[in-house]
Design an enzyme around this catalytic site. Sequence first.
Site, PDB file in Angstrom:
ATOM      1  N   ALA A 232       0.870  -1.185   0.000  1.00 23.97           N
ATOM      2  CA  ALA A 232       0.000   0.000   0.000  1.00 23.97           C
ATOM      3  C   ALA A 232       0.907   1.236   0.000  1.00 23.97           C
ATOM      4  O   ALA A 232       0.833   2.105   0.873  1.00 23.97           O
ATOM      5  CB  ALA A 232      -0.966  -0.003   1.188  1.00 23.97           C
ATOM      6  N   LEU A 233       1.768   1.262  -0.995  1.00 25.19           N
ATOM      7  CA  LEU A 233       2.888   2.213  -1.016  1.00 25.19           C
ATOM      8  C   LEU A 233       2.422   3.650  -1.223  1.00 25.19           C
ATOM      9  O   LEU A 233       1.406   3.912  -1.866  1.00 25.19           O
ATOM     10  CB  LEU A 233       3.875   1.809  -2.115  1.00 25.19           C
ATOM     11  CG  LEU A 233       4.464   0.396  -1.963  1.00 25.19           C
ATOM     12  CD1 LEU A 233       5.421   0.097  -3.115  1.00 25.19           C
ATOM     13  CD2 LEU A 233       5.170   0.216  -0.624  1.00 25.19           C
ATOM     14  N   HIS A 234       3.211   4.575  -0.657  1.00 26.73           N
ATOM     15  CA  HIS A 234       2.933   6.012  -0.778  1.00 26.73           C
ATOM     16  C   HIS A 234       4.277   6.729  -0.888  1.00 26.73           C
ATOM     17  O   HIS A 234       5.342   6.084  -0.913  1.00 26.73           O
ATOM     18  CB  HIS A 234       2.112   6.482   0.429  1.00 26.73           C
ATOM     19  CG  HIS A 234       2.680   6.061   1.760  1.00 26.73           C
ATOM     20  ND1 HIS A 234       3.877   6.547   2.256  1.00 26.73           N
ATOM     21  CD2 HIS A 234       2.238   5.160   2.682  1.00 26.73           C
ATOM     22  CE1 HIS A 234       4.118   6.001   3.432  1.00 26.73           C
ATOM     23  NE2 HIS A 234       3.148   5.133   3.719  1.00 26.73           N
TER      24      HIS A 234
ATOM     25  N   GLY B  82       6.038   8.231   1.191  1.00 25.01           N
ATOM     26  CA  GLY B  82       7.005   7.924   2.261  1.00 25.01           C
ATOM     27  C   GLY B  82       7.892   6.753   1.854  1.00 25.01           C
ATOM     28  O   GLY B  82       9.122   6.804   1.958  1.00 25.01           O
ATOM     29  N   HIS B  83       7.266   5.691   1.368  1.00 27.00           N
ATOM     30  CA  HIS B  83       8.044   4.530   0.895  1.00 27.00           C
ATOM     31  C   HIS B  83       8.951   4.933  -0.267  1.00 27.00           C
ATOM     32  O   HIS B  83      10.098   4.505  -0.358  1.00 27.00           O
ATOM     33  CB  HIS B  83       7.104   3.414   0.415  1.00 27.00           C
ATOM     34  CG  HIS B  83       6.198   2.850   1.472  1.00 27.00           C
ATOM     35  ND1 HIS B  83       4.835   3.039   1.449  1.00 27.00           N
ATOM     36  CD2 HIS B  83       6.444   2.092   2.558  1.00 27.00           C
ATOM     37  CE1 HIS B  83       4.287   2.414   2.483  1.00 27.00           C
ATOM     38  NE2 HIS B  83       5.239   1.833   3.175  1.00 27.00           N
TER      39      HIS B  83
ATOM     40  N   GLN C 213       3.619  -9.703  13.245  1.00 23.82           N
ATOM     41  CA  GLN C 213       3.782  -8.420  13.932  1.00 23.82           C
ATOM     42  C   GLN C 213       2.456  -7.735  14.232  1.00 23.82           C
ATOM     43  O   GLN C 213       2.438  -6.626  14.762  1.00 23.82           O
ATOM     44  CB  GLN C 213       4.714  -7.498  13.157  1.00 23.82           C
ATOM     45  CG  GLN C 213       4.129  -6.917  11.882  1.00 23.82           C
ATOM     46  CD  GLN C 213       5.186  -6.153  11.094  1.00 23.82           C
ATOM     47  OE1 GLN C 213       6.109  -6.734  10.544  1.00 23.82           O
ATOM     48  NE2 GLN C 213       5.064  -4.834  11.060  1.00 23.82           N
TER      49      GLN C 213
ATOM     50  N   SER D 188       0.200   3.888   5.270  1.00 19.67           N
ATOM     51  CA  SER D 188      -0.745   3.046   4.520  1.00 19.67           C
ATOM     52  C   SER D 188      -2.106   3.035   5.210  1.00 19.67           C
ATOM     53  O   SER D 188      -3.147   2.956   4.560  1.00 19.67           O
ATOM     54  CB  SER D 188      -0.217   1.617   4.422  1.00 19.67           C
ATOM     55  OG  SER D 188       1.085   1.627   3.889  1.00 19.67           O
ATOM     56  N   ARG D 189      -2.094   3.134   6.543  1.00 20.38           N
ATOM     57  CA  ARG D 189      -3.356   3.070   7.295  1.00 20.38           C
ATOM     58  C   ARG D 189      -4.211   4.333   7.087  1.00 20.38           C
ATOM     59  O   ARG D 189      -5.400   4.310   7.385  1.00 20.38           O
ATOM     60  CB  ARG D 189      -3.093   2.858   8.784  1.00 20.38           C
ATOM     61  CG  ARG D 189      -2.620   1.437   9.101  1.00 20.38           C
ATOM     62  CD  ARG D 189      -2.485   1.229  10.596  1.00 20.38           C
ATOM     63  NE  ARG D 189      -2.079  -0.126  10.943  1.00 20.38           N
ATOM     64  CZ  ARG D 189      -0.822  -0.542  11.000  1.00 20.38           C
ATOM     65  NH1 ARG D 189       0.167   0.289  10.734  1.00 20.38           N
ATOM     66  NH2 ARG D 189      -0.541  -1.797  11.326  1.00 20.38           N
TER      67      ARG D 189
END
Length: 284
Positions: free
Chosen positions: A32-34, A36-37, A61, A190-191
């Site tokens: 769910a890349l954005h 930031g990634h 996790q 992503s959240r």
Amino acid sequence: MIIFKKTADLQEYISTQRTSGRTIGFVPTMGALHAGHMSLIGAGRKNNDLIVCSIFVNPTQFNDKSDYEKYPITISEDIAMLTDAGCDVLFLPDVEEIYPGGTSNAAAFDLGYLDTVLEGAQRPGHFRGVGQVVSLLLKAVQPQFLYMGQKDYQQCMVVKKLLSLMNIQDQVKLVVCPTQREADGLAMSSRNRRLTEPQRNIAGCIYQCLVSIESKQSSAKFAIVMKECNDLLTSKGFEPEYISLANADDLTLMEDYQQGTPMVALIAARLGSVRLIDNLVLQQ
Ligand code: AMP
């Protein structure tokens, strides 16, 4: 971009790259890349011949089953973004590939104090799972550089400790990259995709609180500023889990500001069913 789903295939490719002297930078993600990634991919590209990104939503996790089940999955968009960003290799394993024989067989590391405070205290077992998956991914990818975001401040400290527990601190250098934010200061995550429009409109309050904790360091007691932040967040509909000040080097919790000590402010708060975290290293 080459996509590997099997560890053995990835390792074979990596070993030919290493034999020919290429440096490898690694960016582990849960997808769910954005942007930031993408900033991690960009930082890695500057210093390495080959960039490997992994997308793996690691079940061990997640201490909250519904958070795992609701974790956003956007693989085709992710592949397009990684291709545009110039990522060379995507490792896209399934759970069985990472944990053959089940998740309970994976080795765990003793993370000590870091596993007992803040995220460690709020999410029992979370960092144990992070340690498990990062150690397995590092063995598969064998990078010289590992790129992670300051957005997950405590996770970066956990991974630094993991590198020494694995005794690979001289082979793998952890590079911590700055948190990328939306225009209102909300840390990209992503959240965030799971926030409703009204929730999204107020989500920037967490960053405003961090900035006020920083700006009042010479004029107020931390306990007072913490209460103001707690009241503000609560009045907007957040459920704060912690609003804390800690030594930025070792994460020892601090009751009050102490000039001369490196300090980081950290917040975790729920907004509806979405749990948000953020932090700010205080400039003194
Ligand atoms: P995740 O996919 O959430 O597990 O994150 C993968 C990596 O991206 C981690 O090292 C995160 O700290 C990093 N990351 C996530 N959000 C941001 C952000 N807003 N800015 C910089 N790095 C980030």
